[in-house]
Design a protein around this motif. Structure first.
Motif, PDB file in Angstrom:
ATOM      1  N   GLY A  49      34.799  41.443  53.240  1.00  0.00           N
ATOM      2  CA  GLY A  49      34.837  40.569  52.065  1.00  0.00           C
ATOM      3  C   GLY A  49      36.172  40.624  51.368  1.00  0.00           C
ATOM      4  N   GLY A  50      36.990  41.663  51.700  1.00  0.00           N
ATOM      5  CA  GLY A  50      38.335  41.745  51.161  1.00  0.00           C
ATOM      6  C   GLY A  50      38.394  42.230  49.723  1.00  0.00           C
ATOM      7  N   VAL A  51      39.619  42.237  49.183  1.00  0.00           N
ATOM      8  CA  VAL A  51      39.853  42.669  47.804  1.00  0.00           C
ATOM      9  C   VAL A  51      40.817  41.685  47.144  1.00  0.00           C
ATOM     10  N   ASP A  52      40.879  41.712  45.833  1.00  0.00           N
ATOM     11  CA  ASP A  52      41.812  40.853  45.107  1.00  0.00           C
ATOM     12  C   ASP A  52      43.248  41.183  45.521  1.00  0.00           C
ATOM     13  N   ARG A  53      43.980  40.166  45.992  1.00  0.00           N
ATOM     14  CA  ARG A  53      45.316  40.420  46.549  1.00  0.00           C
ATOM     15  C   ARG A  53      46.300  40.927  45.494  1.00  0.00           C
ATOM     16  N   MET A  57      48.227  44.396  45.943  1.00  0.00           N
ATOM     17  CA  MET A  57      49.673  44.481  46.141  1.00  0.00           C
ATOM     18  C   MET A  57      50.351  45.301  45.045  1.00  0.00           C
ATOM     19  N   GLU A  58      49.885  45.142  43.813  1.00  0.00           N
ATOM     20  CA  GLU A  58      50.479  45.904  42.710  1.00  0.00           C
ATOM     21  C   GLU A  58      50.163  47.392  42.839  1.00  0.00           C
ATOM     22  N   LYS A  59      48.977  47.693  43.340  1.00  0.00           N
ATOM     23  CA  LYS A  59      48.600  49.093  43.552  1.00  0.00           C
ATOM     24  C   LYS A  59      49.436  49.696  44.685  1.00  0.00           C
ATOM     25  N   GLY A  62      53.579  48.357  43.330  1.00  0.00           N
ATOM     26  CA  GLY A  62      54.016  48.260  41.941  1.00  0.00           C
ATOM     27  C   GLY A  62      54.341  46.806  41.648  1.00  0.00           C
ATOM     28  N   SER A  63      54.194  46.396  40.421  1.00  0.00           N
ATOM     29  CA  SER A  63      54.332  44.982  40.041  1.00  0.00           C
ATOM     30  C   SER A  63      55.684  44.388  40.403  1.00  0.00           C
ATOM     31  N   GLU A  64      56.777  45.036  40.022  1.00  0.00           N
ATOM     32  CA  GLU A  64      58.114  44.479  40.240  1.00  0.00           C
ATOM     33  C   GLU A  64      58.506  44.488  41.717  1.00  0.00           C
TER      34      GLU A  64
END
Length: 215
Positions: A49-53, A57-59, A62-64
């Motif tokens: 079912g996947g996960v929120d992309r 990606m931020e996990k 990191g955001s930047e």
């Protein structure tokens, strides 16, 4: 010469690598080369079912850094005709079922096309390639029998084989994708430039011809 390409369907460098491989094959020709796509799951821990992309990606980066990585990939993608649309991707899927579909596409004689379809649908259209509905639609696009594909997806068909092939790649020392494995002996890691691949094809095919003549 057998060329096994080890890749994952959510690996952007694998998509770039495939475009470069297509260019190399267009330059060199396919004669004497048997091409097979092999599975590698970059993250098999992602649930069905996947996960929120965005969260994933931020996990991971990191955001930047997630943004800067995406910008670099987009630039390389543009050079080979890929319009990466990371903004459209909502889910990071578990890729097991997409690898099963690629395996079945090999039996149907459309494996290379199926790899293209899945890359495009995920990276350019933003489709959830972990969804059975999306995978069945991709099979239809490739001209496969969708009733058979739907039935196989509902079962555990070839799940164990995909796991074994993934494990074999790691046993061979492959830790990154794409990786190009020639005749189960030589490995080149990374999205190689077309010219590099053409040189490899010529060198190894010439070696095969010499060995065949000697025998």
């Amino acid at each position: 010469m057998q060329l096994d390409v080890v890749s994952d369907t959510v690996c952007p460098w694998c998509y770039i690598g495939k475009k470069r491989l297509d260019q190399a094959l267009a330059l060199h020709g396919r004669e004497g080369i048997t091409l097979v796509w092999r599975p590698f799951q970059l993250d098999a821990s992602i649930p069905e079912g996947g996960v929120d992309r965005k969260t994933y990606m931020e996990k991971k980066f990191g955001s930047e850094r997630a943004k800067s990585v995406g910008n670099t990939i987009r630039e390389f993608g543009e050079a080979v005709g890929i319009d990466f649309r990371f903004d459209k991707i909502e889910r990071s899927p578990n890729t097991l079922d997409s690898h099963r579909l690629i395996r079945w596409a090999g039996t149907a004689g459309c494996q290379n096309e199926m790899v293209d379809i899945l890359f495009r649908r995920y990276f350019e259209d933003g489709d959830d390639i972990g969804s059975h509905d999306i995978l069945i639609d991709a099979a239809n696009e490739a001209g496969m029998d969708t009733d058979i594909v739907a039935d196989l997806l509902m079962k555990d068909a070839d799940k164990e084989l995909i796991g074994q092939e993934d494990a074999l790649a790691r046993q061979m020392g492959i830790q990154g994708v794409p990786s190009f494995v020639v005749n189960s002996q030589w490995v080149m890691v990374g999205a190689q430039e077309p010219e590099t691949l053409v040189k490899m094809f010529k060198k190894l095919l010439a070696k095969e011809a010499e060995e065949h003549a000697a025998s």
